[in-house]
Write an enzyme that holds these catalytic residues in place. Structure first.
Site, PDB file in Angstrom:
ATOM      1  N   GLU A   8      41.629 -18.625 -48.034  1.00  0.00           N
ATOM      2  CA  GLU A   8      41.506 -17.499 -48.824  1.00  0.00           C
ATOM      3  C   GLU A   8      41.709 -16.381 -47.548  1.00  0.00           C
ATOM      4  O   GLU A   8      41.342 -16.655 -46.431  1.00  0.00           O
ATOM      5  CB  GLU A   8      39.935 -17.127 -49.138  1.00  0.00           C
ATOM      6  CG  GLU A   8      38.836 -17.262 -48.399  1.00  0.00           C
ATOM      7  CD  GLU A   8      38.556 -15.903 -47.639  1.00  0.00           C
ATOM      8  OE1 GLU A   8      38.701 -14.854 -48.078  1.00  0.00           O
ATOM      9  OE2 GLU A   8      37.852 -16.180 -46.267  1.00  0.00           O
ATOM     10  N   SER A  23      34.284 -16.234 -44.167  1.00  0.00           N
ATOM     11  CA  SER A  23      35.097 -15.301 -43.143  1.00  0.00           C
ATOM     12  C   SER A  23      35.138 -15.622 -41.910  1.00  0.00           C
ATOM     13  O   SER A  23      35.478 -16.905 -41.527  1.00  0.00           O
ATOM     14  CB  SER A  23      34.389 -13.922 -43.261  1.00  0.00           C
ATOM     15  OG  SER A  23      35.512 -12.892 -42.712  1.00  0.00           O
ATOM     16  N   HIS A  51      36.762 -13.220 -50.122  1.00  0.00           N
ATOM     17  CA  HIS A  51      35.990 -11.927 -49.929  1.00  0.00           C
ATOM     18  C   HIS A  51      35.658 -11.069 -51.411  1.00  0.00           C
ATOM     19  O   HIS A  51      36.291 -10.174 -51.459  1.00  0.00           O
ATOM     20  CB  HIS A  51      36.795 -10.971 -48.999  1.00  0.00           C
ATOM     21  CG  HIS A  51      36.638 -11.490 -47.496  1.00  0.00           C
ATOM     22  ND1 HIS A  51      37.344 -12.563 -47.086  1.00  0.00           N
ATOM     23  CD2 HIS A  51      36.059 -11.212 -46.542  1.00  0.00           C
ATOM     24  CE1 HIS A  51      36.998 -13.056 -45.711  1.00  0.00           C
ATOM     25  NE2 HIS A  51      36.437 -12.079 -45.372  1.00  0.00           N
TER      26      HIS A  51
END
Length: 355
Positions: free
Chosen positions: A255, A150, A325
């Protein structure tokens, strides 16, 4: 007198010749500066062993004491010991303390010889704020496993760009300790093999949500150096000294979560215009959880958006691999050679990521 005139003419010609070469030299330096991690010599950290101590830090957003306790238990379930950063429970709004506090914990963990890996407790926001202040020489002098995902993408890109260190895009401390996560963490970080086929998570493949379905955006098979992370961070870092540049010879992985297709479109367009993705060896997309439009929204679907932006590049590209995630996510080492096969739906690490 004739000798002086001849000497002057020769010197003038030499100066003019040198001046003419300056643009070429400048262009060569520019090209060299813009060769990203794909051309950089890699620096591998030592593997983890059961009983090793890892340092846990909060380089972005903060956590509660209860959440930290859960994260420590998650890492200890791998047979590891945990030492937390001095400032890990600090909080400053949406940040885990000041830049200095977060930097101090990062630097102390890399400098401490008793710490064998640096594990991020969570992502969130804030890592990009202090990238220029990181002591990259310290990190290069003390190479060790660094892992998270992230917002931690910012640190992966910056550390690999400045030091060549292989870092690891994978579960943070607060990630669910599933059987898949544990197995893959141990296989990559503790028990490396010359080549390793990264397994897809069976639970992901059985998920009824259509965003978990693997799809071929452009067929093909290729190999290259893994680089990438969270799409929002990759686009936010475009144009900075730490962002993606020339991706020739790279396998770019990306992502994201909870971003509508038009935002995905905007971020991909920014990358397409800021770095030459067309020269990448291939593109691997994880699970983009929550990224489809609302039922009544006038929009492209996520897959229509990804196909529209990426299929025309005519390089191997696949969607839906087990990272992002999501509950079951693999570990992708930033900076080592890997192979992707769109038809088979596989990623294979072509070398160990740790020593």
């Amino acid at each position: 007198m004739l000798f002086l005139q001849t000497t002057f003419v020769m010197q003038r010609r030499t100066l003019l010749k040198g001046a003419a070469l300056l643009p070429v030299a400048a262009q060569m330096d520019y090209k060299q500066d813009n060769l990203f991690g794909c051309k950089k010599k890699t620096l591998k950290p030592a593997r983890l062993k059961e009983g090793d101590t890892v340092g846990m830090i909060a380089p972005s957003s903060s956590v509660s004491a209860e959440t930290l306790a859960r994260a420590i238990a998650n890492i200890e379930s791998l047979g590891l010991k945990v030492k937390t950063g001095d400032n890990i429970l600090k909080s400053k709004g949406y940040l885990a303390g000041t830049e200095k506090e977060r930097l101090d914990d990062l630097h102390k963990m890399f400098a401490d010889p008793a710490i064998k890996a640096v594990w991020c407790v969570r992502g969130g926001y804030g890592a990009t704020r202090y990238l220029p202040q990181i002591d990259y020489a310290l990190i290069k002098k003390n190479p060790k496993i660094f892992i998270g995902y992230s917002d931690i993408t910012a640190l992966h890109l910056a550390i690999h760009e400045k030091t060549g260190l292989v870092t690891f895009h994978g579960p943070v401390g607060t990630s669910d300790p599933t059987d898949y996560n544990r197995l893959h963490l141990k296989n990559v970080l503790m028990h490396p093999s010359p080549q390793y086929l990264i397994p897809q998570a069976e639970e992901n493949l059985k998920n009824e949500g259509n965003l978990y379905k693997t799809e071929a955006i452009h067929p093909g098979k290729s190999a290259g150096k893994l680089i990438g992370g969270n799409l929002s961070l990759l686009s936010a870092m475009a144009g900075t000294p730490y962002g993606l540049k020339n991706l020739k010879g790279c396998l770019l992985f990306m992502e994201d979560i909870e971003e509508r297709p038009y935002r995905i479109d905007r971020m991909l367009t920014q990358l397409l215009q800021s770095c030459d993705i067309t020269k990448a060896a291939g593109i691997i997309l994880g699970v983009f959880e929550g990224c489809n439009p609302k039922p009544d929204e006038n929009s492209l679907s996520l897959m229509e958006c990804l196909t529209d932006r990426l299929a025309p590049l005519n390089i191997p590209c696949m969607y839906g691999y087990s990272f992002g995630h999501i509950k079951n996510q693999c570990v992708l080492p930033v900076g080592i050679q890997a192979e992707m096969d769109v038809q088979a739906g596989t990623i294979t690490l072509l070398e160990p990521a740790v020593l």
